[in-house]
Design an enzyme around this catalytic site. Structure first.
Site, short mmCIF file in Angstrom:
data_model
loop_
_atom_site.label_atom_id
_atom_site.label_comp_id
_atom_site.label_asym_id
_atom_site.label_seq_id
_atom_site.Cartn_x
_atom_site.Cartn_y
_atom_site.Cartn_z
N MET A 1 0.73 -1.15 0.06
CA MET A 1 -0.02 -0.04 0.01
C MET A 1 1.05 1.38 0.05
O MET A 1 2.13 1.17 0.72
CB MET A 1 -1.09 0.12 1.35
CG MET A 1 -1.81 -0.96 1.32
SD MET A 1 -3.10 -0.86 -0.14
CE MET A 1 -4.37 -2.20 0.02
N CYS A 2 0.41 2.25 -0.51
CA CYS A 2 1.05 3.86 -0.53
C CYS A 2 0.81 4.59 0.50
O CYS A 2 -0.18 4.06 1.31
CB CYS A 2 0.58 4.16 -2.01
SG CYS A 2 0.96 3.21 -3.48
N ARG A 3 1.50 5.55 0.53
CA ARG A 3 1.23 6.80 1.58
C ARG A 3 0.91 8.16 0.68
O ARG A 3 1.69 8.17 -0.27
CB ARG A 3 2.35 6.65 2.55
CG ARG A 3 2.60 5.60 3.38
CD ARG A 3 1.42 5.36 4.39
NE ARG A 3 0.35 4.62 3.80
CZ ARG A 3 -0.79 4.13 4.64
NH1 ARG A 3 -0.91 4.60 5.93
NH2 ARG A 3 -1.65 3.61 4.09
N ASN A 112 -4.55 5.19 -3.16
CA ASN A 112 -3.70 4.34 -2.36
C ASN A 112 -4.99 3.07 -2.21
O ASN A 112 -5.93 3.26 -1.73
CB ASN A 112 -3.68 4.79 -0.69
CG ASN A 112 -2.96 3.47 0.27
OD1 ASN A 112 -2.38 2.49 -0.39
ND2 ASN A 112 -3.17 3.77 1.43
#
Length: 264
Positions: A1-3, A112
């Protein structure tokens, strides 16, 4: 997962989100605390609005913590509205075209989350696009394609309605193809005037989203996880919500693609 982190309010230097706070976005790129993966090292990007209607943008495939240019730019660029993202790849190779934010005209978008079984429905999603939007696709991610679908469904006229239609279409395609659907979607997007954000998941387990006042009486910062330990400052945005930040402040609304399903 991204931020990711996004801001609208009185002009701020990008470093106030990207590099200066104790838990800045650069810090989160190698030490995220509220994500499945602590490391988000598959590239980064920033998009900011200034005197022109279309945003400026800088992206690279380096980890955010190792790019000295990012710190320098964040220290010098001052903007009333900007988006910043660090990537942990789920679909699409580690290349610049797959780094967020994505830009089309005056719109910018970052995401995200993921579409489960994306490879099975990608061609059908692409077939929904006009020739112009299809030809503007440069990367291979589900995120960029969702953004283009929202543009196809009228992002200019109704940002949240278009995003609901895009997710509804994806869920329908998934069910037709495999009998089930799973979309996890926490995103921020902007037309250069307002900042929009959505937190939604088919299974009600979306990636996190927090908001806090910043930069004047009507300014707000939206983030994947808080930038500091001031717990009372940050409010978690609930699942199934849409947030709009304008010069008047922040407004929260329901985000319900499932309502489209009931009406169909």
């Amino acid at each position: 997962m991204c931020r990711w982190a996004a801001y609208k309010g009185e002009p701020l230097y990008l470093e106030e989100l990207v590099s200066s706070p104790a838990h800045s976005l650069i810090e989160q790129s190698h030490c995220a605390t509220r994500a499945k993966t602590a490391t988000n090292g598959d590239g980064f990007g920033i998009a900011w609005y200034g005197d022109r209607p279309e945003p400026g943008r800088y992206r690279d495939v380096l980890p955010a913590w190792s790019d000295c240019n990012l710190r320098s730019l964040a220290r010098q660029i001052r903007s009333p509205l900007f988006l910043a993202h660090v990537r942990a790849a789920t679909t699409g190779a580690t290349r610049r075209d797959n780094c967020h934010p994505f830009v089309h005209g005056h719109w910018s978008f970052m995401h995200n989350g993921q579409i489960a079984g994306f490879d099975r429905i990608r061609r059908q999603m692409e077939a929904m696009l006009s020739d112009e939007l299809f030809e503007s696709r440069t990367g291979t991610t589900d995120s960029e394609l969702l953004f283009l679908l929202a543009l196809e469904f009228g992002l200019d006229a109704d940002p949240f309605g278009a995003m609901e239609k895009a997710i509804f279409a994806v869920e329908n395609l998934s069910r037709e193809k495999s009998g089930e659907a799973l979309v996890r979607f926490t995103a921020a997007f902007s037309d250069g005037r307002a900042l929009y954000a959505v937190r939604y998941a088919t299974d009600h387990k979306p990636p996190t989203l927090y908001a806090a006042p910043m930069g004047g009486k009507s300014g707000y910062c939206l983030v994947s996880e808080p930038l500091n330990d001031e717990a009372d400052t940050w409010v978690e945005i609930p699942d199934g919500s849409a947030v709009k930040v304008t010069a008047e402040g922040m407004q929260a609304l329901l985000f319900q693609p499932e309502v489209l399903s009931e009406a169909a």
